[in-house]
Design an enzyme around this catalytic site. Structure first.
Site, mmCIF file in Angstrom:
data_model
loop_
_atom_site.group_PDB
_atom_site.id
_atom_site.type_symbol
_atom_site.label_atom_id
_atom_site.label_comp_id
_atom_site.label_asym_id
_atom_site.label_seq_id
_atom_site.Cartn_x
_atom_site.Cartn_y
_atom_site.Cartn_z
ATOM 1 N N TYR A 103 0.756 -1.241 0.203
ATOM 2 C CA TYR A 103 0.003 -0.113 0.068
ATOM 3 C C TYR A 103 0.870 1.192 -0.126
ATOM 4 O O TYR A 103 0.635 2.249 -0.984
ATOM 5 C CB TYR A 103 -0.628 0.046 1.236
ATOM 6 C CG TYR A 103 -2.261 0.101 0.828
ATOM 7 C CD1 TYR A 103 -3.300 -0.144 1.673
ATOM 8 C CD2 TYR A 103 -2.614 0.896 -0.471
ATOM 9 C CE1 TYR A 103 -4.764 -0.071 1.643
ATOM 10 C CE2 TYR A 103 -4.193 1.158 -0.430
ATOM 11 C CZ TYR A 103 -5.127 0.682 0.279
ATOM 12 O OH TYR A 103 -6.384 0.900 0.166
ATOM 13 N N GLU A 123 2.373 6.470 -7.098
ATOM 14 C CA GLU A 123 1.151 7.427 -7.655
ATOM 15 C C GLU A 123 1.535 8.963 -7.452
ATOM 16 O O GLU A 123 1.399 9.557 -8.418
ATOM 17 C CB GLU A 123 -0.118 7.002 -6.914
ATOM 18 C CG GLU A 123 -0.643 5.498 -7.205
ATOM 19 C CD GLU A 123 -1.910 5.319 -6.555
ATOM 20 O OE1 GLU A 123 -2.462 4.108 -6.524
ATOM 21 O OE2 GLU A 123 -2.496 5.985 -5.792
HETATM 22 C C1 LIG Z 1 -11.361 12.842 -8.198
HETATM 23 C C2 LIG Z 1 -9.828 12.438 -7.832
HETATM 24 C C3 LIG Z 1 -10.065 11.361 -6.884
HETATM 25 C C4 LIG Z 1 -8.511 11.136 -6.316
HETATM 26 C C5 LIG Z 1 -8.501 10.400 -4.725
HETATM 27 C C6 LIG Z 1 -7.288 10.478 -4.167
HETATM 28 C C7 LIG Z 1 -7.427 9.538 -2.991
HETATM 29 C C8 LIG Z 1 -5.923 9.575 -2.246
HETATM 30 C C9 LIG Z 1 -6.280 8.317 -1.211
HETATM 31 C C10 LIG Z 1 -6.340 7.110 -1.650
HETATM 32 C C11 LIG Z 1 -4.914 6.211 -1.945
HETATM 33 C C12 LIG Z 1 -5.100 4.828 -2.600
HETATM 34 C C13 LIG Z 1 -3.716 4.307 -3.173
HETATM 35 C C14 LIG Z 1 -3.961 3.089 -3.787
HETATM 36 O O1 LIG Z 1 -4.519 3.174 -5.074
HETATM 37 C C15 LIG Z 1 -2.718 2.480 -3.835
HETATM 38 C C16 LIG Z 1 -2.927 0.984 -3.857
HETATM 39 O O2 LIG Z 1 -3.950 0.420 -4.060
HETATM 40 S S1 LIG Z 1 -1.189 0.286 -3.809
HETATM 41 C C17 LIG Z 1 -1.676 -1.547 -3.950
HETATM 42 C C18 LIG Z 1 -1.853 -2.232 -2.417
HETATM 43 N N1 LIG Z 1 -3.467 -1.868 -2.287
HETATM 44 C C19 LIG Z 1 -4.175 -2.577 -1.363
HETATM 45 O O3 LIG Z 1 -3.755 -3.657 -0.922
HETATM 46 C C20 LIG Z 1 -5.539 -2.391 -1.523
HETATM 47 C C21 LIG Z 1 -6.384 -2.886 -2.443
HETATM 48 N N2 LIG Z 1 -7.816 -2.748 -2.398
HETATM 49 C C22 LIG Z 1 -8.469 -3.372 -1.426
HETATM 50 O O4 LIG Z 1 -8.358 -4.145 -0.751
HETATM 51 C C23 LIG Z 1 -10.361 -2.668 -1.436
HETATM 52 O O5 LIG Z 1 -10.254 -1.835 -2.628
HETATM 53 C C24 LIG Z 1 -10.375 -2.159 -0.201
HETATM 54 C C25 LIG Z 1 -11.604 -1.256 -0.509
HETATM 55 C C26 LIG Z 1 -9.354 -0.955 0.291
HETATM 56 C C27 LIG Z 1 -10.536 -2.868 1.077
HETATM 57 O O6 LIG Z 1 -11.475 -3.690 0.408
HETATM 58 P P1 LIG Z 1 -12.682 -4.480 1.432
HETATM 59 O O7 LIG Z 1 -13.032 -3.171 2.105
HETATM 60 O O8 LIG Z 1 -13.465 -5.161 0.472
HETATM 61 O O9 LIG Z 1 -11.864 -5.327 2.364
HETATM 62 P P2 LIG Z 1 -12.038 -7.063 2.347
HETATM 63 O O10 LIG Z 1 -11.394 -7.284 1.216
HETATM 64 O O11 LIG Z 1 -11.363 -7.557 3.502
HETATM 65 O O12 LIG Z 1 -13.466 -7.296 2.173
HETATM 66 C C28 LIG Z 1 -14.453 -6.924 3.269
HETATM 67 C C29 LIG Z 1 -15.670 -8.064 3.080
HETATM 68 O O13 LIG Z 1 -16.187 -7.777 1.557
HETATM 69 C C30 LIG Z 1 -15.813 -8.985 1.112
HETATM 70 N N3 LIG Z 1 -15.881 -8.795 -0.480
HETATM 71 C C31 LIG Z 1 -15.424 -7.290 -0.727
HETATM 72 N N4 LIG Z 1 -15.196 -7.564 -2.090
HETATM 73 C C32 LIG Z 1 -15.619 -8.856 -2.627
HETATM 74 C C33 LIG Z 1 -15.869 -9.415 -3.780
HETATM 75 N N5 LIG Z 1 -15.491 -8.767 -5.019
HETATM 76 N N6 LIG Z 1 -16.336 -10.563 -3.779
HETATM 77 C C34 LIG Z 1 -16.767 -11.352 -2.610
HETATM 78 N N7 LIG Z 1 -16.373 -10.727 -1.273
HETATM 79 C C35 LIG Z 1 -16.252 -9.415 -1.457
HETATM 80 C C36 LIG Z 1 -14.842 -9.636 1.698
HETATM 81 O O14 LIG Z 1 -14.991 -10.932 1.443
HETATM 82 C C37 LIG Z 1 -14.916 -9.255 3.171
HETATM 83 O O15 LIG Z 1 -15.888 -10.115 3.581
HETATM 84 P P3 LIG Z 1 -15.851 -10.305 5.201
HETATM 85 O O16 LIG Z 1 -15.721 -8.914 5.802
HETATM 86 O O17 LIG Z 1 -17.225 -10.998 5.710
HETATM 87 O O18 LIG Z 1 -14.762 -11.135 5.557
#
Ligand SMILES: CCCCCCCCCCCCC[C@@H](O)CC(=O)SCCNC(=O)CCNC(=O)[C@H](O)C(C)(C)COP(=O)(O)OP(=O)(O)OC[C@H]1O[C@@H](n2cnc3c(N)ncnc32)[C@H](O)[C@@H]1OP(=O)(O)O
Length: 243
Positions: free
Chosen positions: A165, A172
């Site tokens: 992350y 970015e």
């Molecule tokens: C207009 C201009 C806008 C500019 C905005 C500027 C913002 C600046 C700040 C933001 C910076 C972001 C930077 C970022 O892009 C950098 C990177 O990504 S680097 C790579 C590393 N990144 C990561 O590891 C994060 C990856 N992303 C995620 O993990 C998700 O998108 C996130 C929303 C962050 C977290 O996911 P979630 O909330 O879903 O957590 P979980 O995965 O634990 O899931 C929660 C529960 O939901 C179930 N789930 C979710 N999605 C699914 C699916 N597709 N299918 C089935 N089930 C799903 C999951 O199983 C969990 O269930 P439970 O809680 O019951 O276990």
């Protein structure tokens, strides 16, 4: 969502914990999410293989973005559906929205629109980090829905982000910073006065505001993942307030 160790279910539908109550995803939602996650896993795998093949053939990252941009744009844009999925998988709409919008912004309004920075090392940095992350994340969701979740994938899902992350954020921010001189020079996406709308907008300063917005926003996402990590790997019962 219970992983295979806890849930042990085999009926294909998925149980979700919500404030201690068990909530069951319908069969249609489960089937859709399995298809979605398999497609996303495959898409990011194709992207990853394409990047490795490009580098092995060319020996340079120059031109890599251009060679993989169609696949990247399709699958990263398709991820916008995840804001809709929040109603079904019960995760934070706010966190998901910020995450998805930052990726869409980086792909379309920075790297696609400002071609001069497409060969920056920082672009490759965030591309590689995104790809590793998304292959892990979508395969986690897929196996979790199928109730056959290998522990390594669960471990990777909730540990890789600790390093990836901040590294991705650095990639970015460095890319946006590299774009600033070109934005200032070309005036892209900006509106100067006088104009018929009598409104001015300077994309250069907008990007600086975006860069500063990472300071309050990124920690929200990071701590969200740490909470999810404690819940899934250490069985902590965390009641997420609905965002
Ligand atoms: C207009 C201009 C806008 C500019 C905005 C500027 C913002 C600046 C700040 C933001 C910076 C972001 C930077 C970022 O892009 C950098 C990177 O990504 S680097 C790579 C590393 N990144 C990561 O590891 C994060 C990856 N992303 C995620 O993990 C998700 O998108 C996130 C929303 C962050 C977290 O996911 P979630 O909330 O879903 O957590 P979980 O995965 O634990 O899931 C929660 C529960 O939901 C179930 N789930 C979710 N999605 C699914 C699916 N597709 N299918 C089935 N089930 C799903 C999951 O199983 C969990 O269930 P439970 O809680 O019951 O276990």
């Amino acid at each position: 969502m219970a992983s295979s160790e806890e849930d042990g279910g085999g009926n294909g539908s998925v149980e979700e914990k919500e404030n201690g109550k068990k909530r069951r995803l319908g069969a249609v939602a489960t089937a859709w999410l399995i298809c979605y996650n398999v497609a996303m896993t495959a898409g990011w795998l194709v992207l990853g293989i394409a990047m490795v093949r490009f580098y092995m053939q060319k020996g340079t990252h120059k031109g890599l973005f251009r060679s993989v941009q169609k696949t990247l744009k399709f699958f990263q844009t398709f991820a916008m559906l995840e804001v809709v999925h929040c109603a079904v998988v019960h995760t934070s709409v706010l966190v998901t929205g910020v995450q998805v919008s930052s990726r869409i912004f980086m792909v379309w309004f920075i790297t696609h629109s400002i071609k001069q920075i497409q060969n920056e090392e920082s672009v490759i940095l965030f591309l590689v980090v995104w790809t590793v992350t998304e292959i892990t994340r979508y395969s986690f969701y897929t196996f979790n829905l199928l109730n056959h979740l290998p522990y390594f994938i669960k471990w990777a899902r909730y540990n890789f982000f600790i390093i990836l992350y901040p590294v991705g954020v650095a990639g970015e921010l460095l890319t946006i910073y590299a774009a600033l001189p070109y934005v200032k020079k070309t005036g892209i996406f900006s509106l100067r006065l006088p104009n018929k709308y009598n409104v001015s907008f300077d994309y250069y300063y907008f990007l600086i505001v975006i860069m500063f917005s990472y300071i309050p926003l990124f920690p929200q996402l990071y701590f969200h993942m740490l909470r999810q990590r404690r819940k899934v790997l250490h069985g902590e019962v965390i009641v997420e307030k609905d965002d």
